[in-house]
Write a protein that holds these residues in place. Sequence first.
Motif, PDB file in Angstrom:
ATOM      1  N   GLY A 129       0.824  -1.203   0.000  1.00 16.92           N
ATOM      2  CA  GLY A 129       0.000   0.000   0.000  1.00 16.92           C
ATOM      3  C   GLY A 129       0.862   1.260   0.000  1.00 16.92           C
ATOM      4  O   GLY A 129       0.475   2.297  -0.551  1.00 16.92           O
ATOM      5  N   ALA A 135       3.662   1.575  -1.549  1.00 19.36           N
ATOM      6  CA  ALA A 135       4.177   1.783  -2.910  1.00 19.36           C
ATOM      7  C   ALA A 135       3.217   2.688  -3.678  1.00 19.36           C
ATOM      8  O   ALA A 135       3.643   3.548  -4.454  1.00 19.36           O
ATOM      9  CB  ALA A 135       4.353   0.446  -3.629  1.00 19.36           C
ATOM     10  N   ALA A 136       1.922   2.495  -3.447  1.00 19.77           N
ATOM     11  CA  ALA A 136       0.925   3.342  -4.106  1.00 19.77           C
ATOM     12  C   ALA A 136       1.054   4.787  -3.628  1.00 19.77           C
ATOM     13  O   ALA A 136       0.957   5.734  -4.416  1.00 19.77           O
ATOM     14  CB  ALA A 136      -0.477   2.808  -3.822  1.00 19.77           C
ATOM     15  N   VAL A 137       1.300   4.968  -2.330  1.00 20.84           N
ATOM     16  CA  VAL A 137       1.493   6.315  -1.790  1.00 20.84           C
ATOM     17  C   VAL A 137       2.707   6.972  -2.455  1.00 20.84           C
ATOM     18  O   VAL A 137       2.647   8.120  -2.903  1.00 20.84           O
ATOM     19  CB  VAL A 137       1.694   6.272  -0.256  1.00 20.84           C
ATOM     20  CG1 VAL A 137       1.984   7.659   0.296  1.00 20.84           C
ATOM     21  CG2 VAL A 137       0.469   5.660   0.430  1.00 20.84           C
ATOM     22  N   ALA A 149       4.009   6.184  -5.307  1.00 20.53           N
ATOM     23  CA  ALA A 149       3.722   6.395  -6.734  1.00 20.53           C
ATOM     24  C   ALA A 149       3.007   7.722  -6.946  1.00 20.53           C
ATOM     25  O   ALA A 149       3.256   8.421  -7.936  1.00 20.53           O
ATOM     26  CB  ALA A 149       2.895   5.236  -7.281  1.00 20.53           C
ATOM     27  N   SER A 150       2.138   8.080  -6.008  1.00 22.94           N
ATOM     28  CA  SER A 150       1.412   9.352  -6.153  1.00 22.94           C
ATOM     29  C   SER A 150       2.352  10.542  -5.951  1.00 22.94           C
ATOM     30  O   SER A 150       1.984  11.674  -6.221  1.00 22.94           O
ATOM     31  CB  SER A 150       0.235   9.413  -5.177  1.00 22.94           C
ATOM     32  OG  SER A 150       0.730   9.547  -3.852  1.00 22.94           O
ATOM     33  N   PHE A 203       7.162   8.334  -7.617  1.00 20.67           N
ATOM     34  CA  PHE A 203       8.013   7.134  -7.615  1.00 20.67           C
ATOM     35  C   PHE A 203       7.466   6.118  -8.620  1.00 20.67           C
ATOM     36  O   PHE A 203       6.269   6.089  -8.895  1.00 20.67           O
ATOM     37  CB  PHE A 203       8.044   6.492  -6.213  1.00 20.67           C
ATOM     38  CG  PHE A 203       8.960   7.196  -5.249  1.00 20.67           C
ATOM     39  CD1 PHE A 203      10.218   6.685  -4.964  1.00 20.67           C
ATOM     40  CD2 PHE A 203       8.561   8.374  -4.625  1.00 20.67           C
ATOM     41  CE1 PHE A 203      11.070   7.333  -4.080  1.00 20.67           C
ATOM     42  CE2 PHE A 203       9.408   9.035  -3.736  1.00 20.67           C
ATOM     43  CZ  PHE A 203      10.658   8.509  -3.460  1.00 20.67           C
ATOM     44  N   ALA A 204       8.345   5.278  -9.152  1.00 21.33           N
ATOM     45  CA  ALA A 204       7.931   4.201 -10.059  1.00 21.33           C
ATOM     46  C   ALA A 204       8.704   2.947  -9.688  1.00 21.33           C
ATOM     47  O   ALA A 204       9.740   3.024  -9.023  1.00 21.33           O
ATOM     48  CB  ALA A 204       8.215   4.583 -11.505  1.00 21.33           C
ATOM     49  N   PHE A 205       8.215   1.787 -10.144  1.00 26.00           N
ATOM     50  CA  PHE A 205       8.929   0.536  -9.885  1.00 26.00           C
ATOM     51  C   PHE A 205      10.256   0.525 -10.646  1.00 26.00           C
ATOM     52  O   PHE A 205      10.299   0.844 -11.835  1.00 26.00           O
ATOM     53  CB  PHE A 205       8.122  -0.685 -10.361  1.00 26.00           C
ATOM     54  CG  PHE A 205       6.987  -1.062  -9.450  1.00 26.00           C
ATOM     55  CD1 PHE A 205       7.211  -1.389  -8.121  1.00 26.00           C
ATOM     56  CD2 PHE A 205       5.682  -1.114  -9.933  1.00 26.00           C
ATOM     57  CE1 PHE A 205       6.155  -1.762  -7.282  1.00 26.00           C
ATOM     58  CE2 PHE A 205       4.621  -1.485  -9.103  1.00 26.00           C
ATOM     59  CZ  PHE A 205       4.859  -1.798  -7.780  1.00 26.00           C
ATOM     60  N   LEU A 233      11.355   0.815  -5.516  1.00 29.07           N
ATOM     61  CA  LEU A 233      10.866   1.949  -6.283  1.00 29.07           C
ATOM     62  C   LEU A 233      11.959   3.007  -6.356  1.00 29.07           C
ATOM     63  O   LEU A 233      12.873   3.020  -5.523  1.00 29.07           O
ATOM     64  CB  LEU A 233       9.617   2.550  -5.627  1.00 29.07           C
ATOM     65  CG  LEU A 233       8.321   1.765  -5.792  1.00 29.07           C
ATOM     66  CD1 LEU A 233       8.267   0.577  -4.847  1.00 29.07           C
ATOM     67  CD2 LEU A 233       7.120   2.675  -5.548  1.00 29.07           C
TER      68      LEU A 233
END
Lengths: 298, 298
Positions: free
Chosen positions: B88, B90-92, B94-95, B98-100, B110
Motif C-alpha cells: 500500500g 508503494a501506491a502512496v 507512486a502518487s 516514484f515508479a517501480f 521503487l
Amino acid sequence: MAGPGAGLLRALRGARGRGWGSAAGGWAGLRGRPDKYGGVSVELPQCQPRPRRRERAAFGRWLRASVAQWQEEGRVAVWLHVPILQSGLAAVAASQGFAFHHAESGSATLMRWLGEGPSRLPGYATHQLGVAGAVLDENAGKVLVVQDRNKTVNAWKFPGGLSNPGEDIGDTAVREVFEETGIKSEFKSILSIRQQHQHPGAFGKSDMYIICRLEPSSFNINFCQQECLRCEWMDLDELARTKHATPITSNVAKLLLYGYREGFDKIDITMREFPAVYTGRFYKLYHRELPESYRNMT
Amino acid sequence: MAGPGAGLLRALRGARGRGWGSAAGGWAGLRGRPDKYGGVSVELPQCQPRPRRRERAAFGRWLRASVAQWQEEGRVAVWLHVPILQSGLAAVAASQGFAFHHAESGSATLMRWLGEGPSRLPGYATHQLGVAGAVLDENAGKVLVVQDRNKTVNAWKFPGGLSNPGEDIGDTAVREVFEETGIKSEFKSILSIRQQHQHPGAFGKSDMYIICRLEPSSFNINFCQQECLRCEWMDLDELARTKHATPITSNVAKLLLYGYREGFDKIDITMREFPAVYTGRFYKLYHRELPESYRNMT
C-alpha cells in the motif's frame, strides 16, 4: 460521500456491467484469461484512486474464491498484473501466497503456483549486458583507450557501457564509444564474452560483458569529461604489455595484437542476421566464420 | 483497539525509539542511507500486518518532507525498498512520482530521480539466458538431438533450456542435456551466441541463446517424456543437411561438421577463468584461443 476508491468501483461496474453488492463486490465482473501453459492471467484495471479498505477486503474475497475455482479447473498458475496505484491489492494477494515475479515502471506482476510439486514458472531476466568497443586504427597500429574519472586505480580500458533495452550488441559498442570519446566507428566482430554473477552494479543479478572489434571512421578525440579522466590512441603493442590495465583489457589487447599481426580471422566471432519465427523480426547470430562450401551444403 | 497496522507502528517505535505523534507519525525515525552515487536508499521495515489508512497518510507526509530535505541536500535519486505486505505504501510513493525499478519475491524497489535532466539511474536486468548443448560423439560422428513434445513443427534441435540464476553457461548446457536426455557430458567451448529482442517467452525482455560444444561421457539415452517427443544420436552430416531443423541448429551443425573434419580450433570459443576484483569471486572469459607466446608477453 465518495471515498478515494469509489472511482475504482465505478470503473469496474462501468466496464463489466456488474454492481457492487454481489458476494465479491465489484470484482465479480473481473475474469482471468487462460494462457497456453495451463495458467490464468488477470489484469487489474488501471484507476487513479487508491483502493480503500472495503475494496481491498472485497478483492481478497474475490481472489480467494477465484483461485479456488481455478484450482478446481486444474489451472497450474495464476498471474496478477497490478497497477502501481493499486499496490494495496498486491499486499492482499501476498497474504494469499502470491509473490512478485517482476515489476517495472507503473505495474507489478505477481504469481502463485497452483500445480503439484515445486513451481515450474519461468523466472525473469537474470542478466544485464555491458558492451565495450576496441577501436583499432589499423594504419597506425593504435587502439582507443580511456581511464574512468571515478575509479581509485587508473587502469586503461576500452570505452563502453550498458546496453539499452532492445539494443543490439554492436550498436551498444558503437554508441558508447561515440558518447565517451567522440570517435565514430563500425562494428566488425565480437572478441570476448565475460559472465559474472551477483554483480554489485546489477542489483545482485548477473552481468554479461562483451568486447567488440570496431573500425574507426573518425580520429579526433573529444571525450566526455564527466565519465573519463583520460582518453587516447595508444600503441596496441603497448596496451598488450602495460600493467596499468585490467586482466580483461590486457587479454583482449593481446588477442587483438595476435589478430592484427596474423589475421583477424584468428580472433573474430562474426555476425549473421536471420529472420525470426515471429513475423517481421530478425535476430543476430554470432559464431566463427563458416566457409562458403559448408554454409551452402544441403 | 489495535488495528491491522498497529504492529507496524510498534515496530517503528520499538526499533527507532520514536513515538507516533510527531508530525510525520511513526515514520519520523526512519532514515535514508546515502549511496556513493549521490542517491539515498530507504528500507521500509518488514512487518506482518498491512498498513492502514492513517499510517499510509503519515507515510505520505513523511516521504514528502524527506524528499524535500534530500533535494535540499543535493541528492539526485531516492530508492525505496518496500516489503510486499506493505505494498500500500508503494501506491502512496507512486502518487509522489516514484515508479517501480524492479520487484522480486517478497520485495519491490521503487525509485525517483531528483537530479537535473532525464533520469541517469541504471536499469534492471534486460536479458534472459538460454543455453543448449551440441554433444558430439567423435568416434561415431554422431550428435545428440531432440524434438520438443509441445511444438507443432517437428524440428530437430539441441537439448537446452534457461540458465538458473547464478549458473555458468557451460553448467547450464551440461545440466539441461542431462535433464532432457539422460546423457552425461563435459563442456568444451562456446559455438554460437544469438541475441533476440522482445522475446515472447521473456516477458518482453531480450533473450540470449548460447550453444556449447560438449563431449559425452555416457551414451545411453533416457529422455524426458514430458519435454521431448524424440531424442537420438544423429549422424552429424545428416543434421547439417536436413531441412527438419531451425536455421540456428542447421548453421551450428554445419559449423560443428567443419570443426569435426578440419579441427575444432576453427570453431571453438574457449573459456578461461580469472579472479574477480570482488574478493573470493571468479568470472569466466570466453574468446578465441590465444597462443602461449601472446598470452605470456609482457
